[in-house]
Design an enzyme around this catalytic site. Structure first.
Site, PDB file in Angstrom:
ATOM      1  N   THR A   1       0.811  -1.217   0.000  1.00  0.00           N
ATOM      2  CA  THR A   1       0.000   0.000   0.000  1.00  0.00           C
ATOM      3  C   THR A   1       0.842   1.263   0.000  1.00  0.00           C
ATOM      4  O   THR A   1       0.315   2.356  -0.162  1.00  0.00           O
ATOM      5  CB  THR A   1      -0.965   0.024   1.210  1.00  0.00           C
ATOM      6  OG1 THR A   1      -1.981   1.012   0.986  1.00  0.00           O
ATOM      7  CG2 THR A   1      -0.229   0.352   2.496  1.00  0.00           C
ATOM      8  N   SER A   2       2.150   1.110   0.139  1.00  0.00           N
ATOM      9  CA  SER A   2       3.068   2.255   0.147  1.00  0.00           C
ATOM     10  C   SER A   2       3.698   2.429  -1.227  1.00  0.00           C
ATOM     11  O   SER A   2       4.470   1.568  -1.661  1.00  0.00           O
ATOM     12  CB  SER A   2       4.168   2.033   1.194  1.00  0.00           C
ATOM     13  OG  SER A   2       5.297   2.834   0.918  1.00  0.00           O
ATOM     14  N   PRO A   3       3.418   3.535  -1.940  1.00  0.00           N
ATOM     15  CA  PRO A   3       4.056   3.739  -3.246  1.00  0.00           C
ATOM     16  C   PRO A   3       5.568   3.857  -3.134  1.00  0.00           C
ATOM     17  O   PRO A   3       6.297   3.475  -4.052  1.00  0.00           O
ATOM     18  CB  PRO A   3       3.424   5.038  -3.755  1.00  0.00           C
ATOM     19  CG  PRO A   3       2.925   5.735  -2.531  1.00  0.00           C
ATOM     20  CD  PRO A   3       2.520   4.654  -1.594  1.00  0.00           C
TER      21      PRO A   3
END
EC number: 2.5.1.18
Length: 220
Positions: A12-14
């Site tokens: 979920t972390s770019p």
């Protein structure tokens, strides 16, 4: 290898995507320089709660700045995408699935699966917190039988507990407050944390690796 980078990531972390792709791009050079790289799934939501951190989008000033910083990071790392309208996701399912994949497949397949999950979410704009979209990502690496096995094992209490334990460890023992989080051991056996996808030059210096730092070029 006596030097090691343990990289803690969440789909979920770019910036986890950027860090993963950058380390993969430099995998051969790092191996040649005697640096082992290990990618480990964690649950970013649990890190935020455990550390008291708040996601950038919950603070207006950070959310406004992120619109600029996100595009700059995409350009620098070569990962072009739009932030999906359903972002952020509750990433427990993909992170549990990847925890199982890491335990049950060769390193090359595991890393290919991690990349497939990241690209499916960010480039293909599919919410991999949903089983059907996670299956789409996993099919890029595994046959259908293995995909169904992974989805089933992601609900196994042992896998759930393992992801929780690793997440708690990086908060309590390493001081983690976000992703990507790195725990780095140098040739002298010393260990330090690094945070974010823009600290690799610090990391290379700590590891004693040869690299070209950021330099300005005069027009003269």
């Amino acid at each position: 290898m006596d030097k090691k980078i343990t990289c803690y990531l969440d789909c979920t972390s770019p910036y986890s995507y950027h860090a993963f792709s950058y380390l993969q791009k430099n995998a051969a050079a790092l191996a040649d320089l005697g640096v082992e790289v290990e990618f480990t799934p964690v649950f970013l939501g649990g890190i935020n709660v455990g550390s008291g951190n708040k996601p950038p989008w919950t603070l207006p000033a950070k959310a406004e700045y992120a619109k600029y910083d996100g595009k700059r990071a995409q350009e620098y790392f070569g990962n072009q995408f739009e932030v999906p309208p359903w972002f952020p996701i509750l990433s427990l399912l993909p992170q549990r699935a990847l925890t199982y994949v890491k335990k049950s497949t060769p390193k090359s397949d595991y890393e290919a699966a991690y990349l497939a999950c990241l690209e499916t979410m960010w480039k293909r704009q599919l919410d991999i917190s949903k089983p059907e979209h996670l299956a789409t990502a996993l099919r890029r690496v595994f046959l259908e039988g293995k995909v169904q096995e992974i989805l089933t094992e992601a609900s196994n209490p042992k896998i759930k507990a393992e992801l929780t334990a690793v997440t708690e460890k990086v908060v309590k023992e390493q001081g983690a407050f976000g992703c990507p989080w790195f725990w780095v051991k140098n040739a002298q056996g010393q260990e330090e944390p690094f945070f974010g996808s823009d600290r690799f030059h610090y990391m290379w210096r700590y590891l004693g690796l040869p690299f070209e730092d950021i330099k300005l070029k005069s027009r003269i």
